[in-house]
Design a protein around this motif. Structure first.
Motif, short mmCIF file in Angstrom:
data_model
loop_
_atom_site.label_atom_id
_atom_site.label_comp_id
_atom_site.label_asym_id
_atom_site.label_seq_id
_atom_site.Cartn_x
_atom_site.Cartn_y
_atom_site.Cartn_z
N GLU A 28 0.83 -1.20 0.00
CA GLU A 28 0.00 0.00 0.00
C GLU A 28 0.87 1.26 0.00
N ARG A 29 1.91 1.27 0.81
CA ARG A 29 2.82 2.41 0.86
C ARG A 29 3.51 2.60 -0.49
N SER A 30 3.92 1.50 -1.10
CA SER A 30 4.57 1.56 -2.40
C SER A 30 3.63 2.12 -3.45
N GLN A 31 2.36 1.69 -3.42
CA GLN A 31 1.38 2.20 -4.37
C GLN A 31 1.16 3.69 -4.19
N LYS A 32 1.11 4.15 -2.94
CA LYS A 32 0.93 5.58 -2.67
C LYS A 32 2.14 6.38 -3.18
N GLU A 33 3.33 5.83 -2.95
CA GLU A 33 4.54 6.51 -3.43
C GLU A 33 4.58 6.55 -4.95
N ASP A 34 4.18 5.45 -5.59
CA ASP A 34 4.13 5.41 -7.05
C ASP A 34 3.13 6.43 -7.59
N ALA A 35 1.98 6.53 -6.94
CA ALA A 35 0.95 7.48 -7.38
C ALA A 35 1.46 8.91 -7.23
N ALA A 36 2.16 9.18 -6.14
CA ALA A 36 2.70 10.53 -5.93
C ALA A 36 3.76 10.85 -6.98
N ARG A 37 4.63 9.89 -7.31
CA ARG A 37 5.64 10.10 -8.35
C ARG A 37 4.99 10.33 -9.71
N MET A 38 3.95 9.57 -10.01
CA MET A 38 3.27 9.73 -11.30
C MET A 38 2.60 11.10 -11.39
N LEU A 39 1.99 11.54 -10.30
CA LEU A 39 1.35 12.85 -10.29
C LEU A 39 2.39 13.95 -10.48
#
Length: 64
Positions: A28-39
């Motif tokens: 979940e943390r990795s997905q949130k970090e990926d989403a933040a990087r993509m944004l």
């Protein structure tokens, strides 16, 4: 001895559940970090494209 085996089984089950929970939290943390990087990347691309558009408009001598 049966009580020992039951306790051992409970401990193993608790460890397995804790491990699964930790894995889920990590994912979940990795997905949130990926989403933040993509944004962040998306915003950078949008800014770059807007800057290119403005540069082109200014070079043509008119503004929208």
């Amino acid at each position: 001895m049966s009580n020992f085996a039951e306790t051992l089984t409970e401990v193993k089950t608790d460890i397995m559940h804790a491990s699964i929970s930790l894995d889920n939290e990590t994912k979940e943390r990795s997905q949130k970090e990926d989403a933040a990087r993509m944004l962040k990347a998306r915003r950078a691309i949008e800014q770059h494209l807007e800057q290119k558009r403005l540069d082109r408009v200014i070079a043509n001598g008119w503004d929208d």
